[in-house]
Design a protein around this motif. Structure first.
Motif, PDB file in Angstrom:
ATOM      1  N   THR A  15     -14.141  25.818  -7.675  1.00 52.13           N
ATOM      2  CA  THR A  15     -14.002  27.274  -7.800  1.00 52.13           C
ATOM      3  C   THR A  15     -12.744  27.604  -8.586  1.00 52.13           C
ATOM      4  O   THR A  15     -12.764  28.466  -9.477  1.00 52.13           O
TER       5      THR A  15
ATOM      6  N   CYS B 180     -13.113  26.981 -12.300  1.00 57.53           N
ATOM      7  CA  CYS B 180     -13.898  28.076 -12.882  1.00 57.53           C
ATOM      8  C   CYS B 180     -12.998  29.285 -13.145  1.00 57.53           C
ATOM      9  O   CYS B 180     -13.074  29.912 -14.202  1.00 57.53           O
TER      10      CYS B 180
ATOM     11  N   ASP C 142     -17.965  35.210  -8.059  1.00 61.68           N
ATOM     12  CA  ASP C 142     -18.930  34.534  -8.911  1.00 61.68           C
ATOM     13  C   ASP C 142     -18.683  33.021  -8.939  1.00 61.68           C
ATOM     14  O   ASP C 142     -19.619  32.222  -8.827  1.00 61.68           O
ATOM     15  N   CYS C 143     -17.437  32.622  -9.075  1.00 61.97           N
ATOM     16  CA  CYS C 143     -17.098  31.193  -9.117  1.00 61.97           C
ATOM     17  C   CYS C 143     -17.411  30.508  -7.783  1.00 61.97           C
ATOM     18  O   CYS C 143     -17.881  29.358  -7.764  1.00 61.97           O
ATOM     19  N   GLN C 144     -17.180  31.197  -6.680  1.00 66.17           N
ATOM     20  CA  GLN C 144     -17.522  30.633  -5.369  1.00 66.17           C
ATOM     21  C   GLN C 144     -19.025  30.387  -5.277  1.00 66.17           C
ATOM     22  O   GLN C 144     -19.474  29.335  -4.837  1.00 66.17           O
ATOM     23  N   ARG C 145     -19.793  31.377  -5.700  1.00 67.34           N
ATOM     24  CA  ARG C 145     -21.249  31.240  -5.625  1.00 67.34           C
ATOM     25  C   ARG C 145     -21.747  30.081  -6.482  1.00 67.34           C
ATOM     26  O   ARG C 145     -22.705  29.412  -6.127  1.00 67.34           O
ATOM     27  N   LYS C 146     -21.090  29.860  -7.609  1.00 62.46           N
ATOM     28  CA  LYS C 146     -21.487  28.742  -8.480  1.00 62.46           C
ATOM     29  C   LYS C 146     -21.072  27.401  -7.875  1.00 62.46           C
ATOM     30  O   LYS C 146     -21.865  26.464  -7.843  1.00 62.46           O
TER      31      LYS C 146
ATOM     32  N   ARG D 268     -23.144  26.590  -4.687  1.00 60.81           N
ATOM     33  CA  ARG D 268     -24.530  27.030  -4.921  1.00 60.81           C
ATOM     34  C   ARG D 268     -25.517  26.513  -3.884  1.00 60.81           C
ATOM     35  O   ARG D 268     -26.408  27.243  -3.465  1.00 60.81           O
ATOM     36  N   GLU D 269     -25.390  25.260  -3.457  1.00 61.27           N
ATOM     37  CA  GLU D 269     -26.319  24.737  -2.446  1.00 61.27           C
ATOM     38  C   GLU D 269     -26.171  25.484  -1.125  1.00 61.27           C
ATOM     39  O   GLU D 269     -27.163  25.827  -0.487  1.00 61.27           O
TER      40      GLU D 269
ATOM     41  N   VAL E 131     -24.928  28.530  -0.753  1.00 55.38           N
ATOM     42  CA  VAL E 131     -25.354  29.913  -0.960  1.00 55.38           C
ATOM     43  C   VAL E 131     -26.877  30.008  -0.855  1.00 55.38           C
ATOM     44  O   VAL E 131     -27.404  30.914  -0.197  1.00 55.38           O
ATOM     45  N   GLU E 132     -27.567  29.052  -1.443  1.00 58.25           N
ATOM     46  CA  GLU E 132     -29.032  29.039  -1.371  1.00 58.25           C
ATOM     47  C   GLU E 132     -29.501  28.869   0.072  1.00 58.25           C
ATOM     48  O   GLU E 132     -30.439  29.519   0.509  1.00 58.25           O
TER      49      GLU E 132
ATOM     50  N   ARG F 165     -29.155  32.158   1.853  1.00 58.93           N
ATOM     51  CA  ARG F 165     -30.207  33.083   1.421  1.00 58.93           C
ATOM     52  C   ARG F 165     -31.525  32.790   2.098  1.00 58.93           C
ATOM     53  O   ARG F 165     -32.312  33.704   2.341  1.00 58.93           O
TER      54      ARG F 165
END
Length: 186
Positions: free
Chosen positions: A131, A134, A168-172, A175-176, A178-179, A182
């Motif tokens: 993060t 990024c 945004d950088c945290q979500r990238k 990502r696993e 975050v998914e 969700r």
């Protein structure tokens, strides 16, 4: 001699019957005890507050969700005779009544998905460094460090300026995770 053998046989038979009777009595006693112990349904057990997970504010949720969780937490505290916080998590260790309220209500206070990640994800530090890379690529001056490990900015102005990029950088980087959030996991 015949009488002697008959007496020995009768004595052995009596001993066997006596032993069988004792064993039978013990079995009945054990059965009674087992029946008493398992006669009804097991008492309902609830997990202690220490083992219950706090609600998580997911990456796709905002401050309004956090506030709703805090309302539930405050209602619990109020029910225990303790005034709840306006926003920040209260220090409930000061008074004994507060400690009891904390034991009963603390599991209701929400945590952000990043707080949950810090606690549960063994790759947290590496993903936090990703993060930070990024953010640096986007022109922000940051470092990673401290205890607990976190992204550090030069000042509050830098942190405020980087807020959207950090999200945004945290979500990238995560990502696993975050998914997973969700999809309803945690």
């Amino acid at each position: 001699m015949r009488i002697k053998t008959s007496l020995v046989t009768a004595g052995a038979l009596a001993a066997l019957l006596l032993l069988a009777g004792c064993t039978d009595a013990r079995d009945k006693e054990s059965a009674d005890v087992a029946t008493l112990r398992s006669g009804g349904p097991a008492p309902a057990t609830t997990p202690s507050a220490a083992t219950r997970e706090r609600p998580v504010v997911r990456p796709d949720e905002g401050g309004d969700v956090f506030d709703r969780y805090v309302e539930v937490f405050n209602k619990c505290l109020n029910g225990e005779g303790v005034a709840g916080p306006k926003q920040d998590r209260p220090d409930l260790k000061k008074y004994e009544r507060n400690k009891e309220a904390a034991r009963k209500c603390d599991h209701l206070y929400p945590e952000t998905w990043m707080e949950r990640e810090r606690r549960t994800n063994p790759e947290f530090a590496d993903l936090l460094r990703e993060t930070a890379r990024c953010l640096v690529d986007r022109g922000h001056k940051v470092t990673v460090g401290g205890d607990p490990i976190a992204i550090r900015y030069e000042d509050n102005a830098g942190a405020n300026k980087a807020y959207e990029d950090e999200q945004d950088c945290q979500r990238k980087a995560f990502r696993e995770s975050v998914e997973n959030y969700r999809k309803g996991g945690s």
